[in-house]
Scaffold this active site. Structure first.
Site, short mmCIF file in Angstrom:
data_model
loop_
_atom_site.label_atom_id
_atom_site.label_comp_id
_atom_site.label_asym_id
_atom_site.label_seq_id
_atom_site.Cartn_x
_atom_site.Cartn_y
_atom_site.Cartn_z
N SER A 204 44.93 41.77 37.73
CA SER A 204 43.75 41.04 38.21
C SER A 204 42.92 42.01 39.05
O SER A 204 42.54 43.07 38.55
CB SER A 204 44.18 39.81 39.02
OG SER A 204 43.07 39.02 39.37
N HIS B 139 42.50 39.32 34.44
CA HIS B 139 41.56 38.29 34.90
C HIS B 139 40.15 38.88 34.95
O HIS B 139 39.90 39.83 35.70
CB HIS B 139 41.95 37.78 36.28
CG HIS B 139 43.28 37.10 36.31
ND1 HIS B 139 44.02 36.99 37.47
CD2 HIS B 139 44.01 36.49 35.34
CE1 HIS B 139 45.14 36.35 37.21
NE2 HIS B 139 45.16 36.04 35.93
#
Length: 352
Positions: free
Chosen positions: A167, A193
Site C-alpha cells: 500500500s 492499493h
C-alpha cells in the site's frame, strides 16, 4: 497523536485549497497552518511555517508539482502528499511523484462527490508519524533490470507462485523488489492499493523498468513464468483460480478491510490454490490488509516474508502480519527480491 499534524496546502485553485483545508481542519488531529498558490509561495511558506506535511498539486503555474517535489526531496526532505486529477496524464505524473519520493497520492474529487478526499486525513496523519528516509529513486532504478537480464540462463524457476501485497510506499518498494527478478521469474501476482486510473500506468512503468513482462491483470489470464500481474484498482478483487491451469480471476465483491482490490482476497485465494507451492510477501502500507491472508498462506505451507520496520514508509500492514505470526521472516527491502528468488528456485532438475 498528541500534537496535531501541521499541514501546508499548495494548490493554484483557491476553491481546491479551501476544500482541502476544510476537510483537514475537521479532524482535531490535523491543522492547516498555511496555504500557497504556487511553488514560489510554497517555498517561502515551508521556510516560515516548518510544516509536518505538505499537500501538493501536480499541475501548477511557474513550476509544476513534480519539479517542486524534486527540489523538496533534494533540499529539504519531508512528507509530501500529491493531489492529482484521476486522468491517464494525472496517473502517470502521480507514479513519477511516488518514485521521486512523495509519501502518497490522492485524487481530486469529481463535482458532487459526497465524500471528497475521503482518505486524505488518514494519509496526512500517517505521513506526519512517518519516520521514513526520504530518497530519490527516479530513473536510477532502471539499471538493475538490464543486469538481471544476463542472469536468465542461470535462474530456473520452480513451481511456486509469488503473491505480493503493498500500500503506501509500495511504488518504490515494488520497483526495488521486482528489479531483482530475471526475465524468467516465477509467475507473480500483486495487489497494490491504488486508484483505478493509476494501476495501468504503474504496470506500464514497471514493465519498462523490470526484466519480466509486467501487465495489469485481466480475468482469465494464465499465470506464466516470466510474467507479473498487477491487480487493477477500483472495482474488482484479484484472485487466482483453477489448480489445473492457474489463472487470474477478477471478482466483483464489496471492499475488504476498506480496500478493493484487497490483499487479503488475493492471499486467501493463493493459500487455497497453491498451498506450500506459494510465497507470500507483505510490504509497506497503512492498516492491516493482507495480514490474515498471509497467515492463511503460512498455515497452508507457504513461505512468507515481511518488510522490516526500518525500511517501511509505513510499518502498518507488515507489523500486523508479523504480530499475528503470519510473517516467517522479516527482511530489509533491499534483500527481499533476492530471498524470494532463492526460495522460489528449482532445487534440482525435476524437483522443487
Amino acid at each position: 497523536m498528541s500534537v496535531p499534524a501541521r499541514v501546508l496546502v499548495v494548490d493554484d485553485s483557491a476553491t481546491m485549497r479551501g476544500l482541502i483545508t476544510a476537510v483537514l481542519n475537521a479532524d482535531p488531529e490535523v491543522t492547516v497552518v498555511g496555504q500557497a498558490a504556487d511553488a514560489i509561495e510554497a517555498r517561502q511558506a515551508i521556510k516560515q511555517l516548518d510544516p509536518d506535511v505538505v499537500t501538493l498539486d501536480i499541475e501548477m503555474p511557474n513550476m509544476n508539482g513534480l519539479e517542486f517535489l524534486d527540489k523538496i526531496m533534494r533540499l529539504r526532505p519531508m512528507p509530501v502528499i500529491m493531489v492529482s486529477t484521476l486522468t491517464h496524464k494525472g496517473a502517470e505524473a502521480s507514479i513519477a511523484a511516488l518514485e521521486i519520493g512523495a509519501f502518497d497520492c490522492v485524487g481530486k474529487p469529481h463535482p458532487g462527490d459526497p465524500h471528497p478526499f475521503g482518505d486524505l486525513v488518514d494519509k496526512v496523519k500517517a505521513a506526519a508519524r512517518s519516520q521514513r528516509k526520504l530518497i530519490i529513486t527516479g530513473n536510477k532504478a532502471a539499471a538493475p533490470a538490464a543486469a538481471n537480464a544476463n542472469a536468465a540462463s542461470e535462474y530456473r524457476a520452480g513451481r511456486k507462485i509469488i503473491a505480493i501485497g503493498a500500500s503506501t510506499g509500495g511504488v518504490e518498494a515494488l520497483i526495488t523488489v521486482l528489479q531483482k527478478f530475471p526475465p524468467n521469474c516465477p509467475p507473480t501476482v500483486i495487489t497494490q492499493h491504488m486508484p483505478h486510473t493509476f494501476t495501468r500506468s504503474f504496470a506500464e512503468r514497471l514493465n519498462r523498468l523490470c526484466a519480466p513482462t509486467v501487465q495489469e491483470a485481466t480475468d482469465g489470464a494464465r499465470l506464466e513464468i516470466g510474467k507479473i500481474y498487477l491487480a487493477p484498482g477500483g472495482e474488482r478483487h484479484l484472485q487466482v483460480a483453477n489448480a489445473a491451469a492457474p489463472c487470474c480471476r477478477l471478482v466483483e465483491r464489496a471492499p475488504v478491510n476498506g480496500h478493493r482490490p484487497s490483499v487479503d482476497m488475493l492471499f486467501d485465494s493463493v493459500a487455497e490454490l497453491a498451498g506450500r507451492n506459494a510465497i507470500g510477501v507483505i510490504l509497506t502500507g497503512m492498516g492491516r490488509d493482507g495480514a490474515s491472508g498471509l497467515l492463511k498462506m503460512r498455515h497452508a505451507g507457504a513461505r512468507t516474508f515481511g518488510q522490516n520496520e526500518k525500511t517501511c514508509v509505513v510499518y502498518g500492514m507488515p507489523r500486523v502480519a508479523y504480530e499475528l505470526g503470519a510473517v516467517e521472516t522479516q527482511l530489509p527491502l533491499g534483500s527481499i527480491g533476492e530471498e524470494i528468488l532463492k526460495t522460489a528456485a528449482a532445487r534440482k532438475e525435476g524437483s522443487e
